[in-house]
Write an enzyme that holds these catalytic residues in place. Structure first.
Site, short mmCIF file in Angstrom:
data_model
loop_
_atom_site.label_atom_id
_atom_site.label_comp_id
_atom_site.label_asym_id
_atom_site.label_seq_id
_atom_site.Cartn_x
_atom_site.Cartn_y
_atom_site.Cartn_z
N TYR A 238 0.90 -1.16 0.00
CA TYR A 238 0.00 0.00 0.00
C TYR A 238 0.92 1.19 0.00
CZ TYR A 238 -4.51 -2.25 1.01
OH TYR A 238 -5.67 -2.97 0.93
N ASP A 266 -6.18 -0.74 -6.36
CA ASP A 266 -7.66 -0.65 -6.33
C ASP A 266 -8.16 -0.12 -4.99
OD1 ASP A 266 -8.24 -4.23 -5.69
OD2 ASP A 266 -7.19 -2.68 -4.57
N HIS A 357 -10.16 -7.07 -5.18
CA HIS A 357 -9.81 -7.05 -3.75
C HIS A 357 -10.72 -7.98 -2.94
CE1 HIS A 357 -7.29 -4.12 -1.31
NE2 HIS A 357 -7.92 -4.71 -0.35
C1 LIG Z 1 -9.82 -11.41 2.77
C2 LIG Z 1 -8.93 -10.20 2.77
C3 LIG Z 1 -8.46 -9.70 1.56
C4 LIG Z 1 -7.63 -8.59 1.54
C5 LIG Z 1 -7.28 -7.95 2.76
C6 LIG Z 1 -7.73 -8.44 3.99
C7 LIG Z 1 -8.57 -9.57 3.99
C8 LIG Z 1 -9.06 -10.08 5.30
N1 LIG Z 1 -6.52 -6.78 2.69
S1 LIG Z 1 -7.28 -5.43 3.26
O1 LIG Z 1 -7.38 -5.57 4.68
O2 LIG Z 1 -6.55 -4.27 2.86
O3 LIG Z 1 -8.59 -5.43 2.57
C9 LIG Z 1 -5.67 -6.65 1.65
C10 LIG Z 1 -4.46 -5.88 1.74
O4 LIG Z 1 -4.01 -5.51 2.83
N2 LIG Z 1 -3.81 -5.60 0.57
C11 LIG Z 1 -4.25 -6.08 -0.66
O5 LIG Z 1 -3.64 -5.80 -1.69
N3 LIG Z 1 -5.36 -6.89 -0.74
C12 LIG Z 1 -6.03 -7.20 0.39
N4 LIG Z 1 -7.06 -8.11 0.35
C13 LIG Z 1 -7.48 -8.66 -0.97
C14 LIG Z 1 -6.71 -9.95 -1.30
O6 LIG Z 1 -5.36 -9.66 -1.63
C15 LIG Z 1 -7.34 -10.66 -2.49
O7 LIG Z 1 -7.52 -9.74 -3.55
C16 LIG Z 1 -8.68 -11.32 -2.13
O8 LIG Z 1 -8.62 -11.86 -0.83
C17 LIG Z 1 -8.99 -12.45 -3.11
O9 LIG Z 1 -10.25 -12.97 -2.85
P1 LIG Z 1 -10.49 -14.29 -1.97
O10 LIG Z 1 -10.34 -13.87 -0.55
O11 LIG Z 1 -11.90 -14.68 -2.33
O12 LIG Z 1 -9.49 -15.32 -2.38
#
Ligand SMILES: Cc1cc2c(cc1C)[n+](S(=O)(=O)[O-])c1c(=O)[nH]c(=O)nc-1n2C[C@H](O)[C@H](O)[C@H](O)COP(=O)(O)O
Length: 495
Positions: A238, A266, A357
């Protein structure tokens, strides 16, 4: 002059918001002024005011954070631990989590990734479930991510010698045993006290690449130190408003041997995940907040509390900056239309991840597999398909989903929640089993579509014409649905 050793009684007198001392690893700290800045909220510290907080502190914070972050004048010195009462504040949520863990189904009752999700939903704390499972707004995209795969049908080939199936491939130039990787998901210690290093160890045992999240609970170095041999690790970034901090994180990751920099594009702001917003965030902090904990808005769940540092001004004009600070291949994670894939090629970017995401950002954004079905034919039409590697993630729960993505031109597939759930429900053995189940499913799937290796797969193995159909399903077929015997999930010993 040697400072007098403090006693438990000295510390116990400072047990309020106005004067808050805690003991960590046998030393006392005055955290009164730090309370409002704590990324995990004040409550979690005040629960331990005047007492030994080591047990609560340990699983969430990198060991060196106090030296790095708390002013020396607040380090009060050694405590005579024989005078410190050992009682721990009662944590009802943790108490009941331990009971649920004790009554969870045996690991060998988990036969697919959904099983881990169903056990995790029962086992983890409610704030953890809210944060991990939530999607944005009405969670349409969250659900579409998975159901989109059911709109793609295979065109299996027969009478092909598939005695030997090879699932290996290369991703960003690294050889790997399987065409899927552990994608970046934040705050691993909300689900398991050891956090992301559990994923690292399991991935190391299965030849699976892991993408280290900026917002990991574990420190970056703890995760890298947990890797096995030359296990491949990528960094998810990030971008921080303070580019010096970003530069420091990226160059440290490169120095520690990371093989790819995945810039998340995104999330200029994290989406509105209402399940998460509804639960108050006083949970695990993330390691990166050590750099700028002041900009924390805890009023809207975990996501908002941990992401205030992200730079919403990030744009194509920043690409030269990233190329100037690292030699790692730069990947854009979260691209959602073919025009941006072409722009990435024009900026000489070697790879993108088509992703929404995990449905946590813009609701009713299309599934990554649908974007892939749009992107690859257009790249082929322009003769650009060899200029960039295209990855996808989101909603992947079966190896047949992975095979469909590879048939449509993906280089590899990221998987998020399933490995988080497996970790939260069963720790490292759970993640290892989840990876092994996927590998087994993959081998069966390849044999049944009639392909021996990943590079044999192509669009001729699937019929994806229905992928863009978002219309209502045909009228419910009640007869068959009434007699349909639903698949079952592992049963709990006690309800
Ligand atoms: C489930 C989950 C996903 C997050 C995630 C945290 C969680 C609990 N976080 S978030 O706190 O910011 O939303 C990140 C993150 O730190 N950075 C990122 O690039 N994607 C983040 N993602 C998105 C992740 O990298 C994938 O794009 C997404 O999880 C794929 O979908 P599935 O969980 O269905 O496999």
């Amino acid at each position: 002059m040697q400072r007098k050793m403090l006693t438990g009684k000295d510390v116990a007198e400072h047990n309020s918001k106005d004067s808050c001392w805690v003991v960590i690893h046998g030393k006392a700290y005055d955290v009164t002024e730090f309370l409002p800045q704590h990324p995990g909220g004040q409550a979690v510290i005040l629960k331990h005011a005047g007492r030994d907080a080591t047990e609560a502190f340990e699983p969430i914070h990198p060991p060196d954070i106090l030296d790095e972050y708390l002013d020396r004048s607040k380090h009060l010195g050694e405590v005579d631990m024989s005078t410190v009462t050992a009682e721990k504040p009662f944590d009802p949520d943790e108490e009941s989590r331990q009971q649920r863990i004790a009554s969870r189904p045996p690991l060998d009752q988990c036969f697919n990734l959904h099983d881990f999700e169903s056990v995790a939903r029962q086992v983890v704390k409610k704030g953890t479930w809210a944060y991990y499972s939530s999607g944005a707004d009405d969670e349409i995209t969250l659900r579409e991510n998975h159901s989109a795969y059911h709109k793609i049908w295979f065109r299996p080939r027969v009478l092909v010698d598939v005695e030997k199936v090879d699932s290996s491939t290369t991703m960003l130039g690294s050889k790997c045993e399987v065409p899927f990787y552990v994608t970046a998901t934040a705050l691993g210690k909300l689900g398991h006290p050891e956090g992301e290093v559990v994923l690292t160890r399991a991935a190391g045992g299965h030849g699976v690449i892991q993408m280290i999240p900026t917002l990991a609970s574990c420190s970056f170095d703890e995760i890298v130190d947990a890797r096995r041999g030359d296990q491949v690790l990528w960094l998810q970034l990030y971008v921080n408003k303070d580019r010096e901090i970003t530069k420091r994180i990226v160059q440290h990751a490169e120095k520690r041997g990371c093989k790819g920099l995945f810039i998340t594009v995104d999330a200029p702001q994290l989406g509105r995940r209402e399940k998460d917003i509804r639960t108050k965030f006083d949970g695990a902090a993330s390691d990166v907040l050590r750099y700028n904990p002041s900009a924390i808005d805890r009023s809207q769940g975990a996501a908002r509390a941990i992401s205030a540092f992200i730079d919403p001004s990030l744009s194509w004009k920043d690409i030269p900056f990233f190329k100037s600070i690292t030699k790692m291949p730069i990947v854009l994670k979260g691209v959602q239309r073919v025009e941006d894939v072409i722009a990435a090629i024009e900026h000489d970017i070697p790879a993108v991840v088509l992703s929404n995401h995990g449905g946590r950002q813009l609701d009713t954004a299309p599934s990554a597999i649908e974007i892939l079905a749009e992107v690859m034919p257009e790249l082929r039409r322009r003769g650009l398909q060899d200029r960039i590697e295209v990855y996808i993630d989101g909603g992947v729960r079966r190896a047949t989903d992975i095979i469909k993505a590879l048939c449509l031109g993906a280089k590899g597939v990221g998987i998020g929640r399933p490995f988080l759930y497996a970790m939260s429900a069963y720790g490292e053995p759970g993640v290892a089993r989840a990876m092994q189940l996927l590998k087994d499913e993959f081998e069966v799937g390849m044999r049944l579509v009639g392909a021996k290796s990943v590079d044999e797969l192509g669009p001729e193995f699937v019929d994806a014409r229905g992928i863009g159909v978002h219309g209502v399903p045909t009228p419910a077929d009640f007869l068959s649905s009434d007699v349909y015997d639903r698949l079952v999930l592992p049963a709990f010993a006690v309800k």
